[in-house]
Design an enzyme around this catalytic site. Structure first.
Site, mmCIF file in Angstrom:
data_model
loop_
_atom_site.group_PDB
_atom_site.id
_atom_site.type_symbol
_atom_site.label_atom_id
_atom_site.label_comp_id
_atom_site.label_asym_id
_atom_site.label_seq_id
_atom_site.Cartn_x
_atom_site.Cartn_y
_atom_site.Cartn_z
ATOM 1 N N HIS A 1 8.563 0.644 2.861
ATOM 2 C CA HIS A 1 9.100 2.009 2.851
ATOM 3 C C HIS A 1 10.574 2.015 2.453
ATOM 4 C CE1 HIS A 1 5.704 4.102 4.854
ATOM 5 N NE2 HIS A 1 5.492 2.910 5.378
ATOM 6 N N CYS B 1 3.395 2.199 0.467
ATOM 7 C CA CYS B 1 2.489 1.912 1.578
ATOM 8 C C CYS B 1 1.126 2.569 1.334
ATOM 9 C CB CYS B 1 3.141 2.318 2.908
ATOM 10 S SG CYS B 1 2.388 1.509 4.332
ATOM 11 N N ARG C 1 2.447 -0.956 9.353
ATOM 12 C CA ARG C 1 1.002 -1.088 9.122
ATOM 13 C C ARG C 1 0.724 -1.238 7.632
ATOM 14 N NH1 ARG C 1 -2.060 3.603 11.090
ATOM 15 N NH2 ARG C 1 -3.837 2.294 10.696
ATOM 16 N N SER D 1 -3.981 6.371 4.520
ATOM 17 C CA SER D 1 -4.635 6.592 3.227
ATOM 18 C C SER D 1 -5.952 7.356 3.318
ATOM 19 C CB SER D 1 -4.833 5.266 2.488
ATOM 20 O OG SER D 1 -5.646 4.382 3.226
ATOM 21 N N GLU E 1 12.253 4.412 1.352
ATOM 22 C CA GLU E 1 12.853 5.703 1.722
ATOM 23 C C GLU E 1 13.461 5.690 3.120
ATOM 24 O OE1 GLU E 1 8.698 6.042 3.441
ATOM 25 O OE2 GLU E 1 9.658 5.013 1.765
#
Length: 192
Positions: A175, A78, A140, A49, A177
């Protein structure tokens, strides 16, 4: 066919593009501010981020992204969830403030603590998509520590919200995806 932007500065934007296609949308890999005008919704992928914030500022995309989110649906996974939150801790950092949630960065631990698990979605999620557990990939990942009154929890892991929606926006701390299950992306496409 709905055009779904995938912010393509960092993270696995290609996997999100493939998930959008499986869900019946057309992915548009967004790297420039002019592209916001041609999409119906936007996905902010995982990644790091603080690096994403630096790249958004460097590419002069922070304000256009915030403006887009005030008008159209955004789905953050995330790191994208962190960027969409109203409050970020461990450490505190700037965010877009699109969804009334408080998140703690990297709260599940370091890279070595990453995991793949199954989660039981809320019946509302299953009613709007299809029944069955969701495979959840946590890398994470942040933990949602608080939610606003307009935010609805669609799935939890160990008691903590991991998939939430607030109006037209959707947030996942995992996630989706990275799995073959396109239900979360299909739910986002319904918002477009």
């Amino acid at each position: 066919m709905k055009k779904v932007g995938v912010l393509s500065l960092q993270g696995d934007f290609a996997a999100h593009g493939a998930a959008v296609e499986r869900a019946g949308g057309e992915p548009v890999f967004v790297r420039e501010r002019d592209q916001f005008a041609e999409i119906d919704g936007l996905i902010i992928p995982g990644g790091e981020s603080t690096t994403m914030l630096k790249l958004l500022r460097y590419e002069d995309l922070m304000e256009p992204l915030a403006e887009f989110g005030r008008r159209k649906p955004v789905f953050g996974t995330c790191a994208g969830a962190i960027l969409m939150a109203t409050h970020v801790s461990s450490p505190e950092q700037e965010s877009l403030g699109l969804v009334d949630i408080a998140v703690e960065r990297n709260a599940y631990g370091r890279q070595v603590d990453s995991r793949v698990t199954e989660i039981e979605p809320d019946p509302e999620f299953e009613k709007r998509t299809a029944p069955g557990k969701l495979e959840a990939v946590f890398i994470r990942a942040p933990i949602i520590r608080g939610i606003g009154k307009e935010t609805r929890v669609l799935a939890r892991y160990n008691g903590d919200p991991v998939l939430v929606e607030a109006g037209r926006h959707l947030v996942a701390t995992f996630h989706p995806e990275l799995t073959g299950d396109s239900r979360v992306h299909a739910l986002f496409l319904e918002k477009l």
